[in-house]
Design a protein around this motif. Structure first.
Motif, PDB file in Angstrom:
ATOM      1  N   GLU A   1       0.837  -1.199   0.000  1.00 15.33           N
ATOM      2  CA  GLU A   1       0.000   0.000   0.000  1.00 15.33           C
ATOM      3  C   GLU A   1       0.869   1.246   0.000  1.00 15.33           C
ATOM      4  O   GLU A   1       1.931   1.276   0.624  1.00 15.33           O
ATOM      5  CB  GLU A   1      -0.910   0.045   1.227  1.00 15.33           C
ATOM      6  CG  GLU A   1      -1.793   1.280   1.226  1.00 15.33           C
ATOM      7  CD  GLU A   1      -2.713   1.390   2.429  1.00 15.33           C
ATOM      8  OE1 GLU A   1      -3.308   2.464   2.599  1.00 15.33           O
ATOM      9  OE2 GLU A   1      -2.824   0.417   3.198  1.00 15.33           O
ATOM     10  N   VAL A   2       0.399   2.257  -0.721  1.00 19.93           N
ATOM     11  CA  VAL A   2       1.026   3.579  -0.723  1.00 19.93           C
ATOM     12  C   VAL A   2      -0.049   4.565  -0.318  1.00 19.93           C
ATOM     13  O   VAL A   2      -1.143   4.580  -0.890  1.00 19.93           O
ATOM     14  CB  VAL A   2       1.608   3.937  -2.115  1.00 19.93           C
ATOM     15  CG1 VAL A   2       2.222   5.324  -2.094  1.00 19.93           C
ATOM     16  CG2 VAL A   2       2.630   2.906  -2.562  1.00 19.93           C
ATOM     17  N   ASP A   3       0.256   5.416   0.666  1.00 17.66           N
ATOM     18  CA  ASP A   3      -0.737   6.356   1.178  1.00 17.66           C
ATOM     19  C   ASP A   3      -1.179   7.356   0.115  1.00 17.66           C
ATOM     20  O   ASP A   3      -2.372   7.562  -0.090  1.00 17.66           O
ATOM     21  CB  ASP A   3      -0.198   7.111   2.398  1.00 17.66           C
ATOM     22  CG  ASP A   3      -0.022   6.208   3.601  1.00 17.66           C
ATOM     23  OD1 ASP A   3      -0.727   5.186   3.700  1.00 17.66           O
ATOM     24  OD2 ASP A   3       0.827   6.538   4.458  1.00 17.66           O
ATOM     25  N   ILE A   4      -0.205   8.001  -0.545  1.00 22.29           N
ATOM     26  CA  ILE A   4      -0.527   9.011  -1.557  1.00 22.29           C
ATOM     27  C   ILE A   4       0.407   8.831  -2.748  1.00 22.29           C
ATOM     28  O   ILE A   4       1.623   8.679  -2.575  1.00 22.29           O
ATOM     29  CB  ILE A   4      -0.362  10.449  -1.002  1.00 22.29           C
ATOM     30  CG1 ILE A   4      -1.336  10.696   0.153  1.00 22.29           C
ATOM     31  CG2 ILE A   4      -0.561  11.487  -2.114  1.00 22.29           C
ATOM     32  CD1 ILE A   4      -1.108  12.013   0.877  1.00 22.29           C
ATOM     33  N   ILE A   5      -0.173   8.873  -3.942  1.00 22.12           N
ATOM     34  CA  ILE A   5       0.608   8.947  -5.176  1.00 22.12           C
ATOM     35  C   ILE A   5       0.185  10.246  -5.846  1.00 22.12           C
ATOM     36  O   ILE A   5      -1.004  10.459  -6.111  1.00 22.12           O
ATOM     37  CB  ILE A   5       0.368   7.740  -6.095  1.00 22.12           C
ATOM     38  CG1 ILE A   5       0.687   6.430  -5.359  1.00 22.12           C
ATOM     39  CG2 ILE A   5       1.208   7.868  -7.367  1.00 22.12           C
ATOM     40  CD1 ILE A   5       0.339   5.176  -6.141  1.00 22.12           C
ATOM     41  N   ALA A   6       1.157  11.119  -6.076  1.00 23.57           N
ATOM     42  CA  ALA A   6       0.885  12.437  -6.649  1.00 23.57           C
ATOM     43  C   ALA A   6       1.926  12.724  -7.724  1.00 23.57           C
ATOM     44  O   ALA A   6       2.947  12.041  -7.822  1.00 23.57           O
ATOM     45  CB  ALA A   6       0.943  13.503  -5.559  1.00 23.57           C
ATOM     46  N   LYS A   7       1.648  13.752  -8.529  1.00 28.36           N
ATOM     47  CA  LYS A   7       2.636  14.135  -9.538  1.00 28.36           C
ATOM     48  C   LYS A   7       2.595  15.628  -9.771  1.00 28.36           C
ATOM     49  O   LYS A   7       1.591  16.306  -9.520  1.00 28.36           O
ATOM     50  CB  LYS A   7       2.415  13.385 -10.852  1.00 28.36           C
ATOM     51  CG  LYS A   7       1.222  13.853 -11.640  1.00 28.36           C
ATOM     52  CD  LYS A   7       1.146  13.119 -12.976  1.00 28.36           C
ATOM     53  CE  LYS A   7       0.052  13.706 -13.832  1.00 28.36           C
ATOM     54  NZ  LYS A   7       0.519  14.498 -14.932  1.00 28.36           N
ATOM     55  N   ASN A   8       3.733  16.117 -10.223  1.00 28.05           N
ATOM     56  CA  ASN A   8       3.809  17.480 -10.747  1.00 28.05           C
ATOM     57  C   ASN A   8       4.500  17.365 -12.100  1.00 28.05           C
ATOM     58  O   ASN A   8       4.577  16.280 -12.662  1.00 28.05           O
ATOM     59  CB  ASN A   8       4.513  18.423  -9.760  1.00 28.05           C
ATOM     60  CG  ASN A   8       5.966  18.058  -9.490  1.00 28.05           C
ATOM     61  OD1 ASN A   8       6.568  17.231 -10.182  1.00 28.05           O
ATOM     62  ND2 ASN A   8       6.550  18.661  -8.483  1.00 28.05           N
ATOM     63  N   ASP A   9       5.015  18.460 -12.620  1.00 26.85           N
ATOM     64  CA  ASP A   9       5.637  18.416 -13.944  1.00 26.85           C
ATOM     65  C   ASP A   9       6.924  17.604 -13.967  1.00 26.85           C
ATOM     66  O   ASP A   9       7.335  17.118 -15.018  1.00 26.85           O
ATOM     67  CB  ASP A   9       5.931  19.836 -14.440  1.00 26.85           C
ATOM     68  CG  ASP A   9       4.657  20.613 -14.727  1.00 26.85           C
ATOM     69  OD1 ASP A   9       3.608  19.973 -14.956  1.00 26.85           O
ATOM     70  OD2 ASP A   9       4.701  21.852 -14.707  1.00 26.85           O
ATOM     71  N   GLU A  10       7.552  17.454 -12.803  1.00 24.17           N
ATOM     72  CA  GLU A  10       8.864  16.844 -12.732  1.00 24.17           C
ATOM     73  C   GLU A  10       8.879  15.414 -12.187  1.00 24.17           C
ATOM     74  O   GLU A  10       9.652  14.581 -12.644  1.00 24.17           O
ATOM     75  CB  GLU A  10       9.737  17.703 -11.816  1.00 24.17           C
ATOM     76  CG  GLU A  10      11.126  17.928 -12.302  1.00 24.17           C
ATOM     77  CD  GLU A  10      11.863  18.891 -11.382  1.00 24.17           C
ATOM     78  OE1 GLU A  10      13.069  18.696 -11.249  1.00 24.17           O
ATOM     79  OE2 GLU A  10      11.242  19.790 -10.807  1.00 24.17           O
TER      80      GLU A  10
END
Length: 120
Positions: free
Chosen positions: A37-46
């Protein structure tokens, strides 16, 4: 939901707000694959960011981030590897920890980017 689970959920909501407030797109919350499990997966431009959130009511037993053991790190790295391959992600991968300590009516949120890295 137990009181402990509700407490953890409050921390995760603060972490989500931190990322969205810093122009990240949230891809997943509490993402699971098999027993990982991963709590949060997020992204930005990089980066695509795999974040572990640790929430405590104090630091009498150490800082929250200290509870992210090597085994937990390895599990997050394995989950991230699977996620990146499955979704054909081309961004650089980063592993963060967000440590939250509630104190009275407020809280302290510490964002630790690049908290750990895979050892190939």
């Amino acid at each position: 939901m137990t009181e402990k689970q509700q407490f953890g959920r409050r921390g995760e909501e603060l972490a989500l707000a931190f990322y969205t407030g810093n122009k990240y797109t949230i891809l997943e919350k509490n993402w699971q694959s098999n027993h990982l499990e991963v709590d949060i997966i997020a992204k930005n431009d990089e980066y695509i960011v795999f974040c572990e959130v640790k929430t405590r009511s104090g630091n009498a037993f150490g800082e929250p981030q200290q509870s992210v053991t090597k085994q937990k790190q390895q599990n997050i790295i394995r989950a991230a590897n699977y996620y990146v391959l499955k979704h054909q992600i081309k961004l650089e991968v980063r592993f963060d920890i967000i440590a939250i300590i509630f104190n009275g009516e407020g809280y302290n949120l510490e964002h630790i980017p690049f908290a750990f890295t895979p050892k190939w």
